[in-house]
Design an enzyme around this catalytic site. Structure first.
Site, PDB file in Angstrom:
ATOM      1  N   ASP A 171     -62.383  -3.769  52.032  1.00 21.61           N
ATOM      2  CA  ASP A 171     -63.289  -2.795  52.134  1.00 21.61           C
ATOM      3  C   ASP A 171     -63.647  -1.837  50.863  1.00 21.61           C
ATOM      4  O   ASP A 171     -62.827  -2.030  50.082  1.00 21.61           O
ATOM      5  CB  ASP A 171     -62.391  -1.666  53.155  1.00 21.61           C
ATOM      6  N   ASP A 172     -64.499  -1.181  50.786  1.00 24.60           N
ATOM      7  CA  ASP A 172     -64.871  -0.199  49.962  1.00 24.60           C
ATOM      8  C   ASP A 172     -65.865  -0.639  48.668  1.00 24.60           C
ATOM      9  O   ASP A 172     -66.160   0.338  47.956  1.00 24.60           O
ATOM     10  CB  ASP A 172     -63.592   0.544  49.547  1.00 24.60           C
ATOM     11  N   HIS A 182     -69.550  -0.561  55.938  1.00 23.01           N
ATOM     12  CA  HIS A 182     -68.142   0.248  55.849  1.00 23.01           C
ATOM     13  C   HIS A 182     -68.799   1.668  56.213  1.00 23.01           C
ATOM     14  O   HIS A 182     -68.034   2.451  56.648  1.00 23.01           O
ATOM     15  CB  HIS A 182     -67.374  -0.158  54.568  1.00 23.01           C
ATOM     16  N   HIS A 188     -58.350  -3.826  49.866  1.00 26.21           N
ATOM     17  CA  HIS A 188     -59.373  -2.853  49.236  1.00 26.21           C
ATOM     18  C   HIS A 188     -59.669  -3.433  48.032  1.00 26.21           C
ATOM     19  O   HIS A 188     -58.908  -3.548  46.911  1.00 26.21           O
ATOM     20  CB  HIS A 188     -58.983  -1.525  48.908  1.00 26.21           C
ATOM     21  N   HIS A 221     -68.659   6.524  52.281  1.00 28.34           N
ATOM     22  CA  HIS A 221     -67.271   6.761  52.828  1.00 28.34           C
ATOM     23  C   HIS A 221     -66.967   8.211  53.336  1.00 28.34           C
ATOM     24  O   HIS A 221     -65.763   8.758  52.916  1.00 28.34           O
ATOM     25  CB  HIS A 221     -66.461   6.185  51.521  1.00 28.34           C
TER      26      HIS A 221
END
Ligand SMILES: [Zn+2]
Length: 236
Positions: free
Chosen positions: A49-50, A100, A195, A104
């Protein structure tokens, strides 16, 4: 006094209906959310993720390439805009790319309108660079609001959660902790979240350090690494 009580009750109800109840439902009960794959095959899915991150993601892609395995990346639209060449590399090397979020933001802090727009913008960013329609959505921190599922449905996105996390974003995490957590909890069908961006300063370096021994150990146990499309039985 009565006005204060009324406002407090109304605010609590709105918070429960918009945040608490849908979040509990999506994380734990909804059949629309993939939390674990089939246990009938020795399949396991790595998800990241990210990203993309210009320092860490290319190193991560090198590790996956050397190991000959595919993973699933839940990218941030903002990062993809800054580093489209990394996005293109992910795609060309056969990894699955999902949404995602754009920047964020926490689902509980987003209005219904912003929930739809944020996901659309992320989807469009990926599609415009790759000519590829993303098929997966995982919200930041795995947090949902009342509109998250509807926003995903509108874009025909399947929703993914995870079954193993290793706190790889924390400042105090070590590569050994990440390794031990994943190896001790891995089961057929596990979805592992790691991540390649954000978290504490330098945190993704520990993820990268832990990853080669994790892959080696899981291969030794007989696992095959698959993307979420494969884990769910969809064609890629
Ligand atoms: Zn995230």
């Amino acid at each position: 006094m009565w006005a204060f009580i009324f406002i407090t009750i109304a605010a609590t109800m709105i918070f429960a209906i918009y945040c608490i109840i849908p979040n509990y439902w999506m994380r734990n009960r909804s059949k629309r959310v993939l939390r674990h794959g089939t246990a009938e095959k020795p399949w396991i899915a790595l998800t990241f993720d990210d990203g993309p991150n210009p320092l860490y993601t290319p190193q991560l892609l090198d590790i996956l390439k050397d190991a000959g395995i595919k993973a699933t990346f839940f990218v941030m639209g903002k990062q993809a805009l800054k580093h489209p060449y990394i996005l293109e590399r992910m795609h060309s090397e056969g990894h699955t790319i999902g949404c995602h979020s754009f920047s964020h933001r926490h689902a509980w802090l987003m209005s219904p309108w912003h929930t739809f727009k944020d996901l659309e913008l992320t989807y469009q960013t990926i599609e415009s660079f790759l000519g590829y329609k993303p098929r997966w959505y995982r919200p930041p921190w795995g947090m949902f609001n009342l509109c998250s599922a509807a926003a995903a449905r509108k874009l025909d996105l399947k929703i993914a959660y995870w079954s193993i996390e290793a706190q790889d974003w924390e400042a105090t995490t070590t590569a050994q902790h990440i390794y031990d957590t994943i190896i001790s909890r891995a089961q057929p069908g596990s979805i592992i979240v790691l991540h390649d961006n954000r978290g504490a300063p330098g945190a993704p370096a520990k993820t990268l350090e832990a990853l080669p021994p994790i892959i080696k150990a899981l291969k030794k146990k007989g696992y095959t690494f698959v993307t979420l499309d494969q884990l769910k039985g969809d064609t890629t």
